[in-house]
Design an enzyme around this catalytic site. Structure first.
Site, PDB file in Angstrom:
ATOM      1  N   ARG A   1       2.003   6.801 -15.180  1.00 62.49           N
ATOM      2  CA  ARG A   1       1.230   7.037 -13.366  1.00 62.49           C
ATOM      3  C   ARG A   1       2.097   9.054 -13.732  1.00 62.49           C
ATOM      4  NH1 ARG A   1       3.655   4.269  -8.736  1.00 62.49           N
ATOM      5  NH2 ARG A   1       5.800   5.061  -8.600  1.00 62.49           N
TER       6      ARG A   1
ATOM      7  N   ASN B   1       1.318  12.081  -4.100  1.00 66.22           N
ATOM      8  CA  ASN B   1       2.625  10.931  -3.885  1.00 66.22           C
ATOM      9  C   ASN B   1       3.517  11.514  -4.547  1.00 66.22           C
ATOM     10  OD1 ASN B   1       2.586   8.111  -2.672  1.00 66.22           O
ATOM     11  ND2 ASN B   1       3.126   7.816  -5.249  1.00 66.22           N
ATOM     12  N   GLU B   2       4.940  11.307  -4.056  1.00 66.92           N
ATOM     13  CA  GLU B   2       6.214  11.398  -4.924  1.00 66.92           C
ATOM     14  C   GLU B   2       6.438  12.788  -5.684  1.00 66.92           C
ATOM     15  OE1 GLU B   2       6.966   7.469  -5.118  1.00 66.92           O
ATOM     16  OE2 GLU B   2       7.588   6.784  -3.364  1.00 66.92           O
TER      17      GLU B   2
ATOM     18  N   GLU C   1       5.863   4.745   3.338  1.00 66.52           N
ATOM     19  CA  GLU C   1       5.549   3.424   2.535  1.00 66.52           C
ATOM     20  C   GLU C   1       7.186   2.944   3.266  1.00 66.52           C
ATOM     21  OE1 GLU C   1       6.016   3.696  -1.303  1.00 66.52           O
ATOM     22  OE2 GLU C   1       3.760   5.196  -1.626  1.00 66.52           O
TER      23      GLU C   1
ATOM     24  N   GLU D   1       3.457  -3.540 -11.141  1.00 67.79           N
ATOM     25  CA  GLU D   1       3.746  -3.669  -9.816  1.00 67.79           C
ATOM     26  C   GLU D   1       3.200  -4.396  -9.286  1.00 67.79           C
ATOM     27  OE1 GLU D   1       2.664  -0.531  -7.873  1.00 67.79           O
ATOM     28  OE2 GLU D   1       4.678   0.775  -8.212  1.00 67.79           O
TER      29      GLU D   1
ATOM     30  N   HIS E   1       5.080  -6.644  -7.565  1.00 71.72           N
ATOM     31  CA  HIS E   1       5.460  -6.407  -5.670  1.00 71.72           C
ATOM     32  C   HIS E   1       4.798  -6.689  -4.800  1.00 71.72           C
ATOM     33  CE1 HIS E   1       6.256  -2.617  -2.871  1.00 71.72           C
ATOM     34  NE2 HIS E   1       7.051  -2.019  -3.670  1.00 71.72           N
TER      35      HIS E   1
HETATM   36  C1  GLA Z   1       6.817   4.479  -4.451  1.00 78.89           C
HETATM   37  C2  GLA Z   1       5.178   4.624  -4.819  1.00 78.89           C
HETATM   38  C3  GLA Z   1       4.377   3.387  -4.788  1.00 78.89           C
HETATM   39  C4  GLA Z   1       5.165   2.643  -5.056  1.00 78.89           C
HETATM   40  C5  GLA Z   1       6.749   2.066  -4.391  1.00 78.89           C
HETATM   41  C6  GLA Z   1       6.708   0.964  -5.526  1.00 78.89           C
HETATM   42  O1  GLA Z   1       7.264   4.653  -3.283  1.00 78.89           O
HETATM   43  O2  GLA Z   1       4.761   5.215  -3.816  1.00 78.89           O
HETATM   44  O3  GLA Z   1       3.083   3.397  -5.812  1.00 78.89           O
HETATM   45  O4  GLA Z   1       4.824   2.645  -6.331  1.00 78.89           O
HETATM   46  O5  GLA Z   1       7.301   3.427  -5.407  1.00 78.89           O
HETATM   47  O6  GLA Z   1       8.126   0.588  -4.653  1.00 78.89           O
END
Ligand code: GLA
Length: 685
Positions: A115, A153-154, A308, A356, A359
């Site tokens: 990603r 995202n990030e 998150e 993940e 997770h």
């Molecule tokens: C990040 C991402 C999520 C996921 C988490 C896992 O914060 O935004 O998509 O990958 O990490 O901890």
């Protein structure tokens, strides 16, 4: 005028998290929403990595599934935080636009398969982002379920390729105007680096030996600005469609620092963050507070959103420890107390496979009949009971702090450079240590940008800021002139914004304020320590750094004991106008740092939240509200605590006037209109 972030006000706290229905058959969606209702979930972040599902081939769109997801959620009373999927372009995009894949400093071009693989400066990538965002905004921008736009995202994929090189040059031309100025700022007379043509200027790609630190810093500044421009484009597309939902993007703290958060926050309607504890044990709680205080401060004290946090465990090394349900609740309350409008988690349902798979999720692999899911149901009930605390005050910050810590990404980036006087200098640990000491001493803390107005603070800390520009220094001067206190750590203010060392003795930018100059640097080897004696509180132990301090008017409070610097000034205080500037010339260990800072806080007139330090392991935060304030009492310790004061616990409806018992690893949220008259004490187990 209220800041845009203030637009984000909810009448209850948001609860939920990342929801990836495209990973599951439709019947599971209905089970999901039933479970969400059961747990009190009211927000789902949808679409974060859905580009390939929304646009399976270039120009071919499939929105039907997302339409149904949004309707199912809406019918269940669950609001939607709709992400734009641009963090993960689909495989067809790579084939069509290989030049839009990022290139590392070593020249290796990446391909899809994971990603976040995109060259942010590539025109094809930016065009494709605008296109998919336009379609999403037109389709969902006025849907009643829409709570907010979660752009990307990030952000944080850096690129050293040709598109980045061209954009970097344009950025440098705007910053410096001429090559002469660039050559001056980059000090290119060193090692034959003088540039005679803009085309020769490159991102700091792999090279034979040490790169030019000013070039590296500018590349980080550029990369942040370039990603911010990409965010602005998406935001503007969304706004142009008439969608009124607030726009945010999720920062990532604290391990990852590719964004200059102050400038980014100014462009957002709502500041949000992904925050994962960096450690197990009680220090995790100080870490949650650190992330929360930073994020609130980025948003100028307004409500923000925890986008998150880990639900139970993460797959990321260092973050794998399982969170117990009580910890999930206490951490969530800490974020809310410190200004978040919600407790969102990664993620709703643990995936069956993929990178993940291990997770955790609110719904774990074991399903809803689990201890952890029951914990989330309990969290939902807690959030319902404290809903009134979500309403922000009409004006002023959500949390009032007397103490501010200067924070800037550039301080971090500049200290990341190799070949500094010590390899042990660590921006984030130093700032974190200062914040932790204040957490332990029970003070509310804001972070402030260098150059920002500091007039509301009694004490300003500068734990690490190697380079300071003129405006930052002027603000510190004004702060002292107005009677404020300032505390400064080593290797701060040595250089100007171009990383040019100010001559005449360190710290050149701050000598006049601290009333001293540093003649020699004596960095310590890993594991070595120095002792300071004389401030009357007992020996103070420091590490990483020591230096030969020559007072020029500063009062010496403690001196080095032993070693090369035996008897030399180590801890000083200098009166400047009505204010006082404190200086410590080493990095104190945790306990002596807390001792020193507690004394400095007291001298400055800063007040702890309770008026006195809380018992060990007990966190108390006052969140200001519309009709009353709320005192969040989080007992992270193993012994019960009694909190006494003029308020009523929203969870038990018990008055605290005669004392309210908070169990070990428990919590209370007290409605109060009084700032004074509060105390807390540890009870026998
Ligand atoms: C990040 C991402 C999520 C996921 C988490 C896992 O914060 O935004 O998509 O990958 O990490 O901890």
């Amino acid at each position: 005028m209220p800041s845009p972030a203030r637009r984000f006000s909810t009448d209850r706290f948001l609860f939920g998290g990342d929801y990836n229905p495209e990973q599951w058959p439709e019947e599971v969606w209905h089970e999901d929403v039933a479970l969400m209702r059961r747990a009190g979930v009211n927000a789902a972040t949808v679409g974060v990595f859905s580009w390939a599902a929304l646009e399976p081939a270039e120009g071919v769109y499939e929105f039907g599934w997302l339409d149904r997801v949004v309707e199912v959620l809406h019918a269940g009373g669950v609001g939607v935080v709709l992400a734009t999927p641009t963090a993960s372009p689909p495989p067809w995009f790579t084939r069509a636009h290989p030049d839009a894949m990022p290139v590392g400093p070593d020249g290796v071009r990446l391909s899809h398969g994971s990603r976040d693989t995109y060259a942010v400066s590539a025109p094809a990538y930016r065009d494709a982002c605008r296109e998919i965002v336009q379609r999403l905004a037109e389709r969902y921008g006025s849907h009643p379920a829409l709570l907010a736009w979660h752009v990307h995202n990030e952000y944080g994929t850096l690129d050293w390729g040709e598109h980045a090189a061209a954009a970097f040059r344009r950025w440098l031309q705007r910053r410096y105007g001429t090559l002469t100025e660039l050559n001056r700022a980059w000090y290119t007379s060193f090692w034959s680096q003088r540039y005679g043509d803009w085309e020769d200027v490159l991102p700091p790609r792999a090279t034979q030996y040490l790169a030019n630190p000013a070039q590296v810093l500018d590349f980080k500044r550029f990369s942040s600005d370039e990603m911010l421009q990409a965010l602005r484009e998406q935001r503007d597309v969304i706004r142009a469609t008439g969608s009124a939902a607030p726009v945010t993007t999720n920062f990532m703290l604290p391990t990852w620092n590719h964004l200059e958060q102050w400038s980014w926050s100014a462009e957002l309607d709502l500041v949000s963050v992904d925050h994962y504890l960096d450690t197990v044990g009680p220090d995790g709680e100080t870490h949650a507070a650190y992330g929360a205080d930073l994020t609130r401060s980025f948003g100028q004290g307004d409500p923000w959103l925890l986008m998150e946090q880990s639900s139970t465990s993460s797959t990321v090394p260092g973050r794998r420890a399982h969170k117990s349900p009580d910890r999930v609740i206490r951490n969530s309350l800490s974020y809310l107390a410190r200004g978040s409008q919600g407790a969102l988690f990664f993620q709703w349902r643990a995936p069956a496979a993929g990178s993940e798979a291990w997770h955790g999720g609110i719904v774990p692999h074991t399903g809803a009949g689990s201890r952890s899911f029951r914990g989330f149901e309990q969290l939902g009930a807690v959030l319902t009971a404290i809903a009134e605390a979500a309403e922000p005050p009409a004006e002023g910050p959500l949390v009032e702090a007397d103490v501010a810590v200067l924070w800037h990404a550039e301080g971090w980036w500049a200290t990341d450079a190799p070949q500094l006087p010590s390899d042990l200098l660590d921006y984030s640990s130093t700032v974190r240590a200062a914040h932790r000491a204040l957490w332990q001493a029970g003070y509310a803390v804001d972070f402030a940008a260098p150059g920002a107005d500091l007039s509301r603070y009694r004490l300003v800390l500068v734990p690490s800021m190697f380079a300071l520009d003129g405006q930052a220094v002027r603000r510190l001067e004004e702060h002292l002139a107005a009677g404020g206190h300032l505390a400064v750590w080593p290797f701060t203010g040595y250089a100007d914004e171009d990383l040019h060392v100010v001559p005449g003795g360190y710290p050149g930018r701050l000598r006049h304020l601290l009333g001293l100059h540093v003649e020699e640097l004596h960095p310590l080897a890993a594991g070595d320590e120095v002792l300071l004696e004389g401030d009357g509180t007992g020996p103070l132990r420091g590490r990483v750094w020591s230096e030969l301090v020559v007072p020029d008017g500063a009062e010496v409070l403690a001196a080095y004991a032993g070693g090369d610097l035996d008897g030399e000034a180590a801890l000083t205080r200098h009166r400047v106008g009505a204010g006082v500037a404190h200086y410590v010339s080493t990095f104190l260990d945790e306990e002596p740092l807390r001792r020193w800072l507690t004394a400095v806080c007291a001298q400055s007139g800063a007040r702890p939240v309770l008026g006195a330090p809380a018992p060990e392991g007990v966190e108390v935060v006052r969140r200001r509200g519309a009709r009353a304030d709320h005192l969040f009492v989080l007992n992270h310790s193993g012994v019960p605590v009694r909190v006494t004061g003029p308020g009523t616990d929203l969870l038990t409806s018990s008055a605290a006037d005669a004392g309210l018992r908070v169990e070990p690893r428990g919590w209370a949220v007290l409605r109060t209109t009084e700032r004074d008259g509060w105390s807390a004490e540890a009870l026998e187990a």
